[in-house]
Design a protein around this motif. Sequence first.
Motif, PDB file in Angstrom:
ATOM      1  N   ALA A 248       1.330  -1.333  -0.001  1.00  0.00           N
ATOM      2  CA  ALA A 248       0.302  -0.255  -0.106  1.00  0.00           C
ATOM      3  C   ALA A 248       0.831   2.025  -0.346  1.00  0.00           C
ATOM      4  O   ALA A 248       0.568   2.142  -0.535  1.00  0.00           O
ATOM      5  CB  ALA A 248      -0.520  -0.073   1.332  1.00  0.00           C
ATOM      6  N   VAL A 249       2.235   1.082   1.072  1.00  0.00           N
ATOM      7  CA  VAL A 249       2.380   2.344   1.009  1.00  0.00           C
ATOM      8  C   VAL A 249       3.806   2.829  -0.438  1.00  0.00           C
ATOM      9  O   VAL A 249       3.293   3.778  -1.479  1.00  0.00           O
ATOM     10  CB  VAL A 249       4.134   2.497   1.812  1.00  0.00           C
ATOM     11  CG1 VAL A 249       4.586   3.318   1.817  1.00  0.00           C
ATOM     12  CG2 VAL A 249       3.144   2.517   2.957  1.00  0.00           C
ATOM     13  N   VAL A 250       3.767   1.613  -1.095  1.00  0.00           N
ATOM     14  CA  VAL A 250       4.412   1.796  -2.121  1.00  0.00           C
ATOM     15  C   VAL A 250       3.961   1.746  -3.696  1.00  0.00           C
ATOM     16  O   VAL A 250       3.687   2.815  -4.273  1.00  0.00           O
ATOM     17  CB  VAL A 250       5.742   0.203  -2.531  1.00  0.00           C
ATOM     18  CG1 VAL A 250       5.870   0.213  -4.356  1.00  0.00           C
ATOM     19  CG2 VAL A 250       6.302  -0.009  -1.814  1.00  0.00           C
ATOM     20  N   SER A 251       2.276   1.821  -3.885  1.00  0.00           N
ATOM     21  CA  SER A 251       1.178   1.824  -4.269  1.00  0.00           C
ATOM     22  C   SER A 251       0.944   3.763  -4.109  1.00  0.00           C
ATOM     23  O   SER A 251       0.980   4.453  -5.209  1.00  0.00           O
ATOM     24  CB  SER A 251       0.765   0.806  -4.262  1.00  0.00           C
ATOM     25  OG  SER A 251      -0.682   1.098  -3.161  1.00  0.00           O
ATOM     26  N   LEU A 252       0.881   4.326  -3.102  1.00  0.00           N
ATOM     27  CA  LEU A 252       0.460   5.400  -3.206  1.00  0.00           C
ATOM     28  C   LEU A 252       1.579   5.701  -3.404  1.00  0.00           C
ATOM     29  O   LEU A 252       1.123   7.218  -3.880  1.00  0.00           O
ATOM     30  CB  LEU A 252       0.098   5.342  -1.914  1.00  0.00           C
ATOM     31  CG  LEU A 252      -1.032   4.945  -1.018  1.00  0.00           C
ATOM     32  CD1 LEU A 252      -1.252   5.158   0.300  1.00  0.00           C
ATOM     33  CD2 LEU A 252      -2.798   5.591  -1.726  1.00  0.00           C
ATOM     34  N   ILE A 253       2.561   6.171  -2.813  1.00  0.00           N
ATOM     35  CA  ILE A 253       4.119   6.610  -3.834  1.00  0.00           C
ATOM     36  C   ILE A 253       3.880   6.696  -5.289  1.00  0.00           C
ATOM     37  O   ILE A 253       4.576   7.609  -5.850  1.00  0.00           O
ATOM     38  CB  ILE A 253       4.946   6.739  -3.267  1.00  0.00           C
ATOM     39  CG1 ILE A 253       5.060   6.386  -1.949  1.00  0.00           C
ATOM     40  CG2 ILE A 253       6.646   7.127  -3.723  1.00  0.00           C
ATOM     41  CD1 ILE A 253       6.823   5.738  -0.688  1.00  0.00           C
ATOM     42  N   ALA A 254       3.955   6.006  -5.649  1.00  0.00           N
ATOM     43  CA  ALA A 254       3.700   5.090  -7.256  1.00  0.00           C
ATOM     44  C   ALA A 254       2.714   6.176  -7.722  1.00  0.00           C
ATOM     45  O   ALA A 254       2.535   6.808  -8.757  1.00  0.00           O
ATOM     46  CB  ALA A 254       3.367   3.888  -7.924  1.00  0.00           C
ATOM     47  N   GLY A 255       1.185   6.606  -6.817  1.00  0.00           N
ATOM     48  CA  GLY A 255      -0.044   6.622  -7.295  1.00  0.00           C
ATOM     49  C   GLY A 255       0.619   8.182  -7.486  1.00  0.00           C
ATOM     50  O   GLY A 255       0.346   9.210  -8.652  1.00  0.00           O
ATOM     51  N   ALA A 256       1.289   8.743  -6.745  1.00  0.00           N
ATOM     52  CA  ALA A 256       1.294   9.747  -6.866  1.00  0.00           C
ATOM     53  C   ALA A 256       2.220  11.109  -7.539  1.00  0.00           C
ATOM     54  O   ALA A 256       2.187  11.782  -7.695  1.00  0.00           O
ATOM     55  CB  ALA A 256       2.308  10.891  -5.562  1.00  0.00           C
TER      56      ALA A 256
END
Length: 337
Positions: A248-256
């Motif tokens: 979740a943390v990695v994907s939120l960073i990728a999304g941002a």
Amino acid sequence: MTGAGDDDPQRETPAEDPSRPEAGSASLQARLTTARDDFENRVDRAREQIDATNARIMKRTGRDLFAAIGVGVIAGAAVIGSLLFLKWVFAILALAIAGLGVFEITRALQARGRRIDLVPQLVAVVIIISAAFWFHSAVHWTALFLALAFIVVWRVVAQMSGSDGRVYASIFTDIIVGCFISIYVPFLASSALVLLRHEGGEWWILAFLLVVVAADTGAYATGLAFGRHKMAPRISPGKTWEGFAGGAVVSLIAGALAGEFMLGIPWWAGAIFAAPLVLSAMMGDLGESMIKRDLGIKDMSSWLPGHGGVLDRLDSILPSAVVALAMFQLLAPLGAS
């Protein structure tokens, strides 16, 4: 008469002059040989360490990590290239991939005794995927209903012709499962092609794929390193809450990052775009694991080294395509403002 000193066995041979050309050549060759042997030894040790690491990962996860990376790189290059340069090639790829996925799940269900007809399933793939990319949205929905009706009629006629003594409950279940396949694989996949028809849709597809891959990779790496608490041990024993949190943390960073640099929306909107994709990817992964556990299989097939089958790679992507389309409708206006 010969002098005694001429035949003295103790006499030392004069040292070879290093300034002589043949002496320098021999010295250089010796150094090169030593360097080559040292390099080969280092390569052998590195290979042994890599093989040992891969063996430990395979023992824990059942996947060949390096084969999976190789397949992923090739598939990713094909998808990115087709999206950015030839959209119709991406549509053809989606058609082929959806067809393979339908073939896998149909064969798996047939092996468990379900009467699923492959021909109407593949026809449904062609109808639904083609309508999503080459026709209007209304035609897309019409294509879905036509495909489902075709599957139902085919199964009823086949059952009437077969007369194998199956009870009505089993026939009805076969029909429901057959319709589920067309909704689960080609219809969910077609959402990405509907998104592709919009201006800049290729970037939104790349963004949602980036987020989903980041969630899967982050969960895999975090779970492998820190996973302790099982998320759903009866469905997928390898998934942990620590892995989900890391993904979740990695994907939120990728999304941002995708929002800021790919989609033209604020970084916080990119994070909002990624948040439901994390959940849809997890639910898709667990949903396919539940189907496989019910069928008593580990992978849908072994066509993709290190991955399993086509559906084993589409599990988190299929439901996420629908979510990405919905988030596009919600967030795309922010890019125009």
